[in-house]
Design a protein around this motif. Structure first.
Motif, PDB file in Angstrom:
ATOM      1  N   ALA A   1       0.831  -1.216   0.000  1.00 43.85           N
ATOM      2  CA  ALA A   1       0.000   0.000   0.000  1.00 43.85           C
ATOM      3  C   ALA A   1       0.857   1.254   0.000  1.00 43.85           C
ATOM      4  O   ALA A   1       1.924   1.311   0.629  1.00 43.85           O
ATOM      5  CB  ALA A   1      -0.916  -0.005   1.217  1.00 43.85           C
TER       6      ALA A   1
ATOM      7  N   LEU B   1      -6.278  -4.093  -1.147  1.00 45.65           N
ATOM      8  CA  LEU B   1      -6.371  -2.858  -1.924  1.00 45.65           C
ATOM      9  C   LEU B   1      -7.484  -3.032  -2.936  1.00 45.65           C
ATOM     10  O   LEU B   1      -7.817  -4.144  -3.337  1.00 45.65           O
ATOM     11  CB  LEU B   1      -5.045  -2.564  -2.615  1.00 45.65           C
ATOM     12  CG  LEU B   1      -3.860  -2.326  -1.677  1.00 45.65           C
ATOM     13  CD1 LEU B   1      -2.598  -2.038  -2.484  1.00 45.65           C
ATOM     14  CD2 LEU B   1      -4.137  -1.205  -0.698  1.00 45.65           C
TER      15      LEU B   1
ATOM     16  N   ALA C   1      -8.082   1.167   0.140  1.00 48.33           N
ATOM     17  CA  ALA C   1      -8.030  -0.127   0.803  1.00 48.33           C
ATOM     18  C   ALA C   1      -9.383  -0.445   1.413  1.00 48.33           C
ATOM     19  O   ALA C   1     -10.121   0.446   1.833  1.00 48.33           O
ATOM     20  CB  ALA C   1      -6.964  -0.110   1.898  1.00 48.33           C
TER      21      ALA C   1
END
Length: 75
Positions: A41, A57, A47
């Motif tokens: 991420a 995600l 997310a």
């Protein structure tokens, strides 16, 4: 049954993969969540969050549509 909500990562703290956390925006509401399950991420990603943990995600278009659907349900 569980409820997971998409949020946009606005900042990330920590270098240790299991201790990384991020500040996510859920339609303007900011919450701190664990990013331990999504080491890839980065700021700007969306997310899916469940009980304080980002679990995957999500595509930005899909996230925006989900947020729009939730806003429509609230009105």
């Amino acid at each position: 049954m569980c409820l997971a909500v998409p949020g946009k990562i606005v900042s990330i703290a920590g270098d240790e993969p299991l201790m990384r956390s991020g500040k996510l925006s859920f339609g303007g509401v900011l919450k701190q969540v664990s990013l331990a399950y999504v080491p890839e991420a980065k700021v700007g990603d969306y997310a899916i969050v469940h009980v304080g943990f980002a679990i995957s995600l999500i595509d930005p278009d899909e996230a925006e549509q989900t947020l729009a659907d939730l806003r429509q349900l609230a009105s």
